[in-house]
Design an enzyme around this catalytic site. Sequence first.
Site, PDB file in Angstrom:
ATOM      1  N   LEU A   1       0.816  -1.215   0.000  1.00  0.00           N
ATOM      2  CA  LEU A   1       0.000   0.000   0.000  1.00  0.00           C
ATOM      3  C   LEU A   1       0.848   1.264   0.000  1.00  0.00           C
ATOM      4  CD1 LEU A   1      -2.543  -1.232   2.705  1.00  0.00           C
ATOM      5  CD2 LEU A   1      -2.868  -1.241   0.218  1.00  0.00           C
TER       6      LEU A   1
ATOM      7  N   THR B   1      11.525   3.869  -8.124  1.00  0.00           N
ATOM      8  CA  THR B   1      11.881   2.764  -9.012  1.00  0.00           C
ATOM      9  C   THR B   1      12.417   1.590  -8.208  1.00  0.00           C
ATOM     10  OG1 THR B   1      12.477   4.339 -10.743  1.00  0.00           O
ATOM     11  CG2 THR B   1      13.242   2.077 -11.023  1.00  0.00           C
ATOM     12  N   ALA B   2      11.843   0.418  -8.404  1.00  0.00           N
ATOM     13  CA  ALA B   2      12.308  -0.839  -7.805  1.00  0.00           C
ATOM     14  C   ALA B   2      12.047  -0.954  -6.310  1.00  0.00           C
ATOM     15  CB  ALA B   2      13.790  -1.078  -8.087  1.00  0.00           C
ATOM     16  N   ALA B   3      11.261  -0.050  -5.743  1.00  0.00           N
ATOM     17  CA  ALA B   3      10.920  -0.191  -4.322  1.00  0.00           C
ATOM     18  C   ALA B   3      10.162  -1.500  -4.076  1.00  0.00           C
ATOM     19  CB  ALA B   3      10.087   1.001  -3.863  1.00  0.00           C
ATOM     20  N   GLY B   4       9.245  -1.821  -4.990  1.00  0.00           N
ATOM     21  CA  GLY B   4       8.520  -3.080  -4.868  1.00  0.00           C
ATOM     22  C   GLY B   4       9.439  -4.283  -5.003  1.00  0.00           C
ATOM     23  N   ASP B   5      10.434  -4.170  -5.862  1.00  0.00           N
ATOM     24  CA  ASP B   5      11.393  -5.262  -6.025  1.00  0.00           C
ATOM     25  C   ASP B   5      12.222  -5.445  -4.753  1.00  0.00           C
ATOM     26  OD1 ASP B   5      10.521  -5.599  -8.631  1.00  0.00           O
ATOM     27  OD2 ASP B   5      12.017  -4.213  -9.437  1.00  0.00           O
TER      28      ASP B   5
END
Length: 302
Positions: A222, A249-253
């Site tokens: 969230l 960028t790429a925080a979810g990764d």
Amino acid sequence: MPNQILVVGSSNTDMVVKTQKLPAPGETVLGGTFLMNPGGKGANQAVAAARLGGQVTFVAKVGTDIFGQQAVAGFKQEGINTTHILTDNEHPSGVALINVDAAGENCITVAPGSNAHLQASETDEALQTTSPDTLVLLQLEIPLPTVEHVVKKAAERGLRVILNPAPAQQLPTALFQHLFLITPNETEAELFTGIRVTDLPTAKQAAQKLHELGVSNVVITLGSKGAYLSTGTQDELIPTATVKAIDSTAAGDCFNGALTVGLAEGQPLPDAIAFACKAASISVTRMGAQASMPTRDEVGIK
């Protein structure tokens, strides 16, 4: 070896322009700063997991070009097992064009190249030789039939499978029943369930729909609010730290790589999610994809 993690996914080279604002259609925005970094959702998650202490094997496909060569060299420097990274003689390595604004928001266009040609059969050796306690982590930047194959074969071996369903796309209903954990964001959760996730009650409804599809555990990310966990018998919102984001960028990764490390170490799901939130909150304070991934010492959780 402990903490075994098998990541199957994409490897890209990210070409990033940081500007004050994202361009509208037909608009040119001047004054940007250019950076070129290794990226790709699979590679990002593999690097994140390796930096945080996981023993990572990466399955991917790269071209014969300099981008592919540099990517593999970088994985080796991170201590990632590259035995199962294949070279595509016909297609170039994947490339992503990324715009990032002053608030850290981004828009991304991907030319998948060799990533789009990772065949299902090319993942079998890695799946067959991995240890029985290995966690398998996937995303959706490789062909969907390959994802389906890996999920099914891993489940047949009794391996726990984590799917980060990004970039968002429809999935076969039969896929969900083989997943130990799915980690959609609000947009992806809505795509699979038809429920628009705007708050905790709607997150709970969406998670229930995913359980009904057969997923054992659901984590809906969230953003700055944290992550919502549902196991079917309990649910919890795990908050994240408030930070000044400069590049999401790429925080979810980062989140997914860290979460997988926590689970590989035997952490309970809430603790593994808190660990992942802490790592992701650090990553958004830095530019780049793999360049933004923190180390275990930086996260500060032993």
